[in-house]
Scaffold this motif. Structure first.
Motif, short mmCIF file in Angstrom:
data_model
loop_
_atom_site.label_atom_id
_atom_site.label_comp_id
_atom_site.label_asym_id
_atom_site.label_seq_id
_atom_site.Cartn_x
_atom_site.Cartn_y
_atom_site.Cartn_z
N TRP A 188 0.86 -1.18 0.00
CA TRP A 188 0.00 0.00 0.00
C TRP A 188 0.90 1.23 0.00
N ARG A 189 0.64 2.14 -0.92
CA ARG A 189 1.45 3.36 -1.05
C ARG A 189 0.57 4.53 -0.61
N CYS A 190 1.02 5.24 0.43
CA CYS A 190 0.27 6.38 0.93
C CYS A 190 1.00 7.67 0.54
N HIS A 191 0.32 8.52 -0.21
CA HIS A 191 0.97 9.74 -0.70
C HIS A 191 0.70 10.94 0.20
N ILE A 192 -0.08 10.73 1.26
CA ILE A 192 -0.44 11.86 2.12
C ILE A 192 -0.02 11.55 3.55
N GLY A 193 -0.19 12.51 4.44
CA GLY A 193 0.17 12.21 5.81
C GLY A 193 0.18 13.41 6.71
N HIS A 194 0.23 13.09 7.98
CA HIS A 194 0.24 14.11 9.01
C HIS A 194 1.20 13.63 10.09
N ALA A 218 3.97 -1.12 3.63
CA ALA A 218 3.32 0.15 3.34
C ALA A 218 4.41 1.18 3.08
N VAL A 219 4.19 1.99 2.05
CA VAL A 219 5.20 2.98 1.66
C VAL A 219 4.67 4.38 1.95
N PHE A 220 5.49 5.17 2.62
CA PHE A 220 5.10 6.53 2.97
C PHE A 220 6.11 7.52 2.39
N THR A 221 5.66 8.78 2.31
CA THR A 221 6.53 9.83 1.80
C THR A 221 7.56 10.26 2.83
N ARG A 222 7.14 10.23 4.09
CA ARG A 222 8.05 10.58 5.20
C ARG A 222 7.82 9.58 6.33
N ARG A 234 7.42 -2.94 8.60
CA ARG A 234 6.66 -3.03 7.35
C ARG A 234 6.50 -1.68 6.66
N ALA A 235 7.11 -0.65 7.22
CA ALA A 235 6.97 0.69 6.63
C ALA A 235 8.25 1.12 5.93
N VAL A 236 8.11 1.57 4.72
CA VAL A 236 9.26 2.01 3.91
C VAL A 236 8.99 3.46 3.49
N THR A 237 10.05 4.24 3.41
CA THR A 237 9.88 5.64 2.99
C THR A 237 10.45 5.85 1.59
N ILE A 238 9.62 6.36 0.71
CA ILE A 238 10.08 6.72 -0.64
C ILE A 238 9.49 8.08 -1.00
N PRO A 239 10.33 9.09 -1.21
CA PRO A 239 9.77 10.39 -1.60
C PRO A 239 9.33 10.37 -3.06
N PRO A 240 8.33 11.14 -3.40
CA PRO A 240 7.89 11.21 -4.80
C PRO A 240 8.95 11.86 -5.69
N ASN A 241 8.72 11.76 -6.98
CA ASN A 241 9.73 12.25 -7.93
C ASN A 241 9.06 12.96 -9.09
N ILE A 242 9.85 13.64 -9.89
CA ILE A 242 9.31 14.22 -11.12
C ILE A 242 10.08 13.72 -12.33
N ASP A 243 9.40 13.75 -13.45
CA ASP A 243 10.01 13.33 -14.71
C ASP A 243 10.47 14.58 -15.45
N PRO A 244 11.78 14.74 -15.62
CA PRO A 244 12.27 15.97 -16.26
C PRO A 244 11.89 16.07 -17.74
N PHE A 245 11.41 14.95 -18.32
CA PHE A 245 11.07 14.97 -19.75
C PHE A 245 9.56 14.97 -20.01
N SER A 246 8.78 15.08 -18.96
CA SER A 246 7.32 15.15 -19.16
C SER A 246 6.96 16.52 -19.73
N VAL A 247 5.73 16.65 -20.23
CA VAL A 247 5.29 17.95 -20.78
C VAL A 247 5.36 19.01 -19.69
N LYS A 248 5.06 18.63 -18.48
CA LYS A 248 5.07 19.56 -17.35
C LYS A 248 6.46 20.11 -17.05
#
Ligand code: UDP
Length: 515
Positions: A188-194, A218-222, A234-248
């Motif tokens: 389970w990947r959780c992208h939000i948190g407090h 379960a994967v958390f951002t922090r 059971r908890a792993v931390t992985i920060p989100p990323n961006i794609d430098p080649f996306s349209v954005k």
């Protein structure tokens, strides 16, 4: 991160192609699961950004991961194919994973508006926010479970024994027990948190806990977002990323940036504007043709006007109203360097399933009307066109690139993708010291952090410091770019997810447990 079905689904042939969940069993996208096809993309363009050694290291690690996974597929399940942070991240991760030969899939669950009202309530709760204050009781749990059980019936037809399934956010947490019964590898990947306990956060977790208690990983951002009842092992931390080649995030020339903003109505037209071109996700060259709907008095700002820009969904936690107050303070106390404020977000017309978006935009518009005239004239509330997801991304790209200061005035933020996007564009950033933003940039090094986001004076001071000092702005912007290059590009996330896949399949501990 947040689900948002308010952005359009990608055009066929664009960033992702949508179809029925399985050949011969087309499923109505409004009622069941649908699949998003993400074309594979090679890692080679990263060589120019990070050097050949790093790219080769990722490719070598991918070989090990492929061997561990064998013939199986790693599925991702979320609730939107376009728009918002989660789909941005998935698209970039999956296309490079496929480019490295890893079998991956992307499924999107669907449900009625009542289901998304509950999951939006849960989303707010995990940020320790009451949202619309609606109940999270047995009746809501029953509806939530019923919708996910219907979605699971589709998923079950696609997932084969030995596959792995990564469920994203509260919208899919209720799938975990079903998948566990099938015996698949489940994450389970959780992208939000407090951080820490809170009345609303506790209520959100109380709702979700029974679905997640048995989740293997379960994967958390922090790490601060991991709820106390979930074992650390059971908890792993992985920060989100961006794609430098996306349209954005793709590089954009200054003439294109200007032409796109002129077409969108976000800066004044000049006679020298060339074509408003960008490169689509599928490589085709395209032009921006739609204008934003903008609430303002008077016309668009001149090209030379310094713009203070915030790009966000229309969500109370993004605190548009607080930023209006901070900008008013900047102008009242001066000097203000002739700056104008652009608050940009997705167009709300025809949005049926984000009950809060139009309401929040209404509140922001009322707050704008209540401003003194001299301030009001220097504020632009822009609804960016949503007819085409790539076009929307190109306008965001141009706006972030052109900003004199990018602000993210959030009251809560799991991880602010807009912050990382602006850092990558070498923009000076003023952001609230909340949630993941505190990891993303260090105060005074890669941007300025506002300690008390409820204090308009502190926001005004930070914006003024950047506007007043081009050397400070340049130093922050250069450092911001470097930080993203080192930590927050798709490559870093690929390595972390690769280590996690190995953990799932061969039981080896991931070598990168945290940021
Ligand atoms: N976004 C967009 N168009 C808009 C407004 C926002 O594409 O009109 C994108 C923005 O660029 C970012 C994402 O939506 O990639 C928002 O992610 P973030 O983590 O900042 O906030 P969230 O919406 O996930 O809370």
């Amino acid at each position: 991160m947040h689900r948002s079905s308010q952005l359009p689904r990608p055009r066929a042939g664009g960033g992702g192609e949508l179809d029925g969940a399985a050949e011969g069993t087309p499923l109505a996208a409004e009622r069941g699961v649908f699949q998003v096809h993400v074309p594979a993309r090679a890692l080679s363009p990263f060589v120019d950004l990070v050097g050949v050694e790093r790219v080769e290291a990722v490719a070598r690690e991918a070989e090990v991961v492929r061997a561990a996974i064998g013939p199986h597929t790693v599925w991702n399940v979320n609730s939107t194919a376009a728009g918002g942070g989660v789909s941005e991240i998935l698209r970039s991760l999956l296309r490079y994973a496929r480019g490295l030969g890893v079998e991956v899939g992307w499924l999107v669950v669907e449900g009625p508006p009542e289901f998304f009202a509950i999951t939006k309530r849960l989303h707010n709760a995990l940020h320790d926010n009451a949202g619309d204050g609606s109940r999270l009781g047995p009746r809501e749990a029953a509806l939530y479970e019923r919708v996910l059980a219907q979605n699971f019936a589709d998923i079950e037809r696609l997932v084969r024994p030995g596959d792995a399934v990564v469920c994203h956010d509260p919208q899919t947490a209720g799938l975990v027990p079903h998948l566990r019964r099938l015996g698949e590898h489940v994450v389970w990947r959780c992208h939000i948190g407090h951080e820490g306990p809170g009345i609303e956060a506790d209520a959100g977790w109380a709702f979700l806990r029974k679905y997640l208690e048995e989740v293997p990983i379960a994967v958390f951002t922090r790490s601060a977002y991991v709820p106390s009842w979930l074992s650390c092992a059971r908890a792993v931390t992985i920060p989100p990323n961006i794609d430098p080649f996306s349209v954005k995030n793709q590089w954009m020339s200054e003439p294109s940036t200007r032409a796109i903003l002129v077409t969108a109505g976000l800066v004044e037209g000049g006679g020298d504007a060339c074509c408003s071109v960008y490169v689509r996700e599928d490589g085709a060259t395209e032009e921006v043709t739609h204008a934003a709907e903008i609430v303002r008095e008077g016309g668009p700002p001149a090209w030379t006007t310094p713009l203070v820009v915030q790009v966000s969904r229309w969500d109370r936690m993004k605190d548009h109203v607080g930023l209006l107050a901070g900008f008013a303070r900047l102008l009242e106390q001066g000097p203000d360097f002739g700056a104008e404020l652009v608050l940009a977000g997705p167009a709300q017309r025809g949005v049926a399933d984000d009950p809060e978006g139009p309401e929040v935009l209404g509140e922001v518009t009322r707050a704008w009307r209540a401003l003194p005239e001299g301030v009001r004239r220097r504020v632009h509330l822009a609804e960016l066109p949503m007819v085409d997801v790539d076009e929307n991304a190109a306008i965001v790209n141009a706006l972030q690139r052109h900003a004199a200061v990018v602000v993210q005035k959030s009251l809560r933020e799991g991880f602010g993708l807009t912050v990382t996007e602006a850092m990558w564009k070498r923009r000076p950033i003023v952001a609230s010291a909340v949630g993941g933003i505190q990891d993303q940039l260090r105060d005074g090094v890669e941007g300025l952090l506002v300690r008390d986001p409820t204090d308009p004076g502190e926001t005004a001071d930070a914006i003024r410091r950047v506007l007043a000092s081009p050397p400070l702005a340049a130093r922050l912007a250069d450092a911001a770019y470097e930080r993203v290059r080192e930590r927050y590009l798709s490559l870093s996330a690929l390595q972390r997810w690769g280590a996690l896949a190995q953990l799932l399949y061969v039981g080896a501990p991931p070598d990168r447990r945290s940021a």
